[in-house]
Design a protein around this motif. Structure first.
Motif, PDB file in Angstrom:
ATOM      1  N   ARG A  54       0.837  -1.205   0.000  1.00 16.58           N
ATOM      2  CA  ARG A  54       0.000   0.000   0.000  1.00 16.58           C
ATOM      3  C   ARG A  54       0.874   1.258   0.000  1.00 16.58           C
ATOM      4  NH1 ARG A  54      -4.785   2.054  -0.967  1.00 16.58           N
ATOM      5  NH2 ARG A  54      -4.561   0.251  -2.263  1.00 16.58           N
ATOM      6  N   LEU A  55       1.910   1.228   0.839  1.00 12.14           N
ATOM      7  CA  LEU A  55       2.826   2.368   0.913  1.00 12.14           C
ATOM      8  C   LEU A  55       3.431   2.667  -0.462  1.00 12.14           C
ATOM      9  CD1 LEU A  55       5.453   2.993   3.681  1.00 12.14           C
ATOM     10  CD2 LEU A  55       6.103   3.224   1.313  1.00 12.14           C
ATOM     11  N   LYS A  56       3.852   1.600  -1.158  1.00  7.59           N
ATOM     12  CA  LYS A  56       4.452   1.782  -2.490  1.00  7.59           C
ATOM     13  C   LYS A  56       3.470   2.450  -3.452  1.00  7.59           C
ATOM     14  CE  LYS A  56       7.016  -2.379  -2.735  1.00  7.59           C
ATOM     15  NZ  LYS A  56       7.137  -3.642  -3.438  1.00  7.59           N
ATOM     16  N   VAL A  57       2.224   1.968  -3.418  1.00  2.40           N
ATOM     17  CA  VAL A  57       1.204   2.487  -4.345  1.00  2.40           C
ATOM     18  C   VAL A  57       0.904   3.958  -4.044  1.00  2.40           C
ATOM     19  CG1 VAL A  57      -1.223   2.274  -5.011  1.00  2.40           C
ATOM     20  CG2 VAL A  57       0.172   0.220  -4.714  1.00  2.40           C
ATOM     21  N   LEU A  58       0.727   4.255  -2.755  1.00  2.00           N
ATOM     22  CA  LEU A  58       0.397   5.633  -2.364  1.00  2.00           C
ATOM     23  C   LEU A  58       1.557   6.578  -2.677  1.00  2.00           C
ATOM     24  CD1 LEU A  58      -1.257   4.909   1.114  1.00  2.00           C
ATOM     25  CD2 LEU A  58      -2.437   5.537  -0.996  1.00  2.00           C
ATOM     26  N   ALA A  59       2.774   6.105  -2.388  1.00  2.43           N
ATOM     27  CA  ALA A  59       3.954   6.939  -2.628  1.00  2.43           C
ATOM     28  C   ALA A  59       4.090   7.249  -4.119  1.00  2.43           C
ATOM     29  CB  ALA A  59       5.207   6.225  -2.112  1.00  2.43           C
ATOM     30  N   ARG A  60       3.900   6.217  -4.951  1.00  5.13           N
ATOM     31  CA  ARG A  60       4.028   6.401  -6.400  1.00  5.13           C
ATOM     32  C   ARG A  60       3.011   7.428  -6.904  1.00  5.13           C
ATOM     33  NH1 ARG A  60       2.401   1.413  -8.464  1.00  5.13           N
ATOM     34  NH2 ARG A  60       4.146   0.490  -7.364  1.00  5.13           N
ATOM     35  N   GLU A  61       1.776   7.309  -6.420  1.00  5.92           N
ATOM     36  CA  GLU A  61       0.719   8.203  -6.897  1.00  5.92           C
ATOM     37  C   GLU A  61       0.927   9.636  -6.396  1.00  5.92           C
ATOM     38  OE1 GLU A  61      -1.083   7.518  -9.180  1.00  5.92           O
ATOM     39  OE2 GLU A  61      -2.857   8.783  -9.166  1.00  5.92           O
ATOM     40  N   HIS A  62       1.333   9.761  -5.126  1.00 10.83           N
ATOM     41  CA  HIS A  62       1.579  11.104  -4.597  1.00 10.83           C
ATOM     42  C   HIS A  62       2.732  11.770  -5.365  1.00 10.83           C
ATOM     43  CE1 HIS A  62       1.300  14.257  -1.517  1.00 10.83           C
ATOM     44  NE2 HIS A  62       2.594  14.382  -1.701  1.00 10.83           N
ATOM     45  N   ARG A  63       3.762  10.976  -5.657  1.00 14.53           N
ATOM     46  CA  ARG A  63       4.901  11.530  -6.401  1.00 14.53           C
ATOM     47  C   ARG A  63       4.471  11.938  -7.809  1.00 14.53           C
ATOM     48  NH1 ARG A  63      10.285  10.859  -5.528  1.00 14.53           N
ATOM     49  NH2 ARG A  63      10.108   9.072  -4.156  1.00 14.53           N
ATOM     50  N   ARG A  64       3.626  11.117  -8.433  1.00 11.95           N
ATOM     51  CA  ARG A  64       3.157  11.427  -9.792  1.00 11.95           C
ATOM     52  C   ARG A  64       2.378  12.745  -9.803  1.00 11.95           C
ATOM     53  NH1 ARG A  64      -1.173  10.926 -13.105  1.00 11.95           N
ATOM     54  NH2 ARG A  64      -2.571  10.145 -11.499  1.00 11.95           N
ATOM     55  N   LEU A  65       1.566  12.974  -8.771  1.00  8.46           N
ATOM     56  CA  LEU A  65       0.701  14.160  -8.740  1.00  8.46           C
ATOM     57  C   LEU A  65       1.418  15.423  -8.287  1.00  8.46           C
ATOM     58  CD1 LEU A  65      -2.508  12.537  -7.204  1.00  8.46           C
ATOM     59  CD2 LEU A  65      -2.213  13.322  -9.549  1.00  8.46           C
ATOM     60  N   THR A  66       2.402  15.269  -7.403  1.00  7.86           N
ATOM     61  CA  THR A  66       3.015  16.470  -6.808  1.00  7.86           C
ATOM     62  C   THR A  66       4.482  16.628  -7.140  1.00  7.86           C
ATOM     63  OG1 THR A  66       3.715  15.382  -4.771  1.00  7.86           O
ATOM     64  CG2 THR A  66       1.454  16.228  -4.821  1.00  7.86           C
ATOM     65  N   GLY A  67       5.094  15.581  -7.681  1.00  5.60           N
ATOM     66  CA  GLY A  67       6.498  15.683  -8.049  1.00  5.60           C
ATOM     67  C   GLY A  67       7.473  15.236  -6.976  1.00  5.60           C
ATOM     68  N   GLY A  68       6.989  14.898  -5.791  1.00  2.00           N
ATOM     69  CA  GLY A  68       7.942  14.469  -4.760  1.00  2.00           C
ATOM     70  C   GLY A  68       7.258  13.904  -3.534  1.00  2.00           C
ATOM     71  N   LEU A  69       8.068  13.454  -2.596  1.00  2.00           N
ATOM     72  CA  LEU A  69       7.539  12.859  -1.357  1.00  2.00           C
ATOM     73  C   LEU A  69       8.186  13.503  -0.138  1.00  2.00           C
ATOM     74  CD1 LEU A  69       7.457   8.958  -1.587  1.00  2.00           C
ATOM     75  CD2 LEU A  69       5.524  10.482  -1.385  1.00  2.00           C
ATOM     76  N   GLU A  70       8.790  14.656  -0.374  1.00  2.00           N
ATOM     77  CA  GLU A  70       9.628  15.236   0.673  1.00  2.00           C
ATOM     78  C   GLU A  70       8.863  15.461   1.979  1.00  2.00           C
ATOM     79  OE1 GLU A  70      11.349  18.942  -0.303  1.00  2.00           O
ATOM     80  OE2 GLU A  70      13.074  18.605   1.013  1.00  2.00           O
TER      81      GLU A  70
END
Ligand SMILES: [Zn+2]
Length: 370
Positions: A59-75
């Motif tokens: 789940r973490l991988k999926v959420l991280a990938r999508e958040h990065r796709r939408l915002t450009g990062g996970l900082e």
């Protein structure tokens, strides 16, 4: 207006350089990611995502990938394993999972939040265990401390001493059936921890009170997108589900969450005071709050209004300016609640947290002048 939270008036103990002070605490579904991504990006807020049980690593991988796709990062993203709440929660001295920390690092977050168990009242061994284990996990680890409220109301000094001795950043989450910071003794305990802390202390899974916590020295605070993410409920009350609460929105003038029905009735009963009901956030766009109809609109409006409040209350460069500004906002809102009641005849009781923060400020002032 964008990025206004980045790098502005940092806490004495910043979680990391340029960490936003205001985070959104949301759920762990793709829908949550979609609903918060543009808001957090435009406002420069961080995000905490609380995950459900199941395969959390996937789940973490999926959420991280999508958040990065939408915002450009996970900082400025944190992942909360949420092991401390609900049925079958973990409690006491249960071990922390280093693989959960590694999974967050692999995903690319700046800080990794521990999957801490619930910390029962008075369980000093469990507190020592969690802090001790976290010390061995690395410098990018933020220790989740999901605590029984007695840790603030009774054992605030014990908690502050343990945190300082461990010397690592911690994030508090508070257990209560309703609003933990509606209790004077809890706010007084929180202020005591914040003013004694010599490390970074944050407040997650909370409410508008995060602004007060930041004003009193918290590194950052996360405001929940729905009531279940503004605290966590005792285990016996948390397992049931099935109850769908009515939608509430934050009323900026009285700093109170009210149901949409109550807000609509008050606006209709108070035509002489539009200033109490008009909002300039992106959702309301200068109209009165009765334009809010859905849950998503309600929480977007609420978060934007709380961000606006924080912008004023936290504008001062010095901690005493910020705590004074927060007290002043609480006092003003308290008066508005009384006036709405007087002018509309509706029950419009000031939220308990307003009085609790004012009392805590009074107590802190008395201590400072002794
Ligand atoms: Zn609004």
């Amino acid at each position: 207006m964008g990025q206004r939270w980045l790098g502005k008036t940092p806490s004495l103990y910043e979680l990391y350089p340029a960490c936003p002070e205001l985070f959104v605490h949301t759920g762990g579904t793709l829908r949550d990611v979609h609903e918060t991504a543009d808001l957090t990006k435009a406002q420069g807020m961080g995000v905490v995502m609380s995950l459900n049980r199941g395969d959390q690593h996937e789940r973490l991988k999926v959420l991280a990938r999508e958040h990065r796709r939408l915002t450009g990062g996970l900082e400025h993203v944190l992942f909360d394993a949420n092991r401390y709440s609900g049925a079958n929660r973990r409690s006491g001295s249960a071990p922390l999972d280093g693989r959960w920390i590694d999974a967050q690092r692999r995903a690319g977050t700046r800080m990794a939040l521990t999957d801490s168990p619930y910390l029962p009242s008075g369980d000093r061994d469990a507190l020592r265990s969690i802090l001790g284990q976290a010390q061995g996990l690395g410098g990018d680890v933020l220790v989740a401390l999901p605590v029984h409220l007695n840790w603030l109301t009774r054992d605030a000094d014990v908690l502050a001493t343990a945190i300082n001795e461990a010397g690592i950043p911690v994030a508090l989450m508070l257990e209560h059936a309703k609003d933990p910071l509606g209790l004077q003794s809890a706010v007084i305990g929180l202020v005591r921890v914040l003013t004694r802390a010599t490390v970074s202390v944050s407040l997650l899974r909370s409410d508008v009170s995060v602004v007060g916590a930041i004003a009193w020295g918290a590194s950052m605070g996360a405001v929940g997108t729905e009531s279940s993410l503004r605290h966590f409920v005792p285990a016996k009350q948390g397992g049931g589900g099935g109850h769908w609460p009515s939608i509430s929105a934050f009323v900026p003038s009285s700093m109170a969450y009210r149901t949409l029905d109550t807000i609509n009735a008050a606006i209709a009963a108070d035509p002489d005071h539009p200033e109490r009901w008009v909002c300039r956030c992106d959702v309301c766009a200068g109209a009165t709050l009765d334009v809010i109809h859905s849950n998503v609109q309600a929480y977007r409006h609420s978060l934007l209004a709380i961000a606006e409040l924080a912008d004023h209350a936290l504008a001062g460069l010095w901690d005493f300016e910020r705590s004074l500004a927060w007290s002043s906002a609480c006092r003003h809102a308290h008066t508005i609640n009384d006036e709405v009641h007087a002018d509309t005849g509706m029950k419009w009781r000031p939220p308990a947290y307003l009085g609790a923060w004012l009392k805590a400020a009074q107590m802190a002032d008395i201590k400072l002048t002794i």
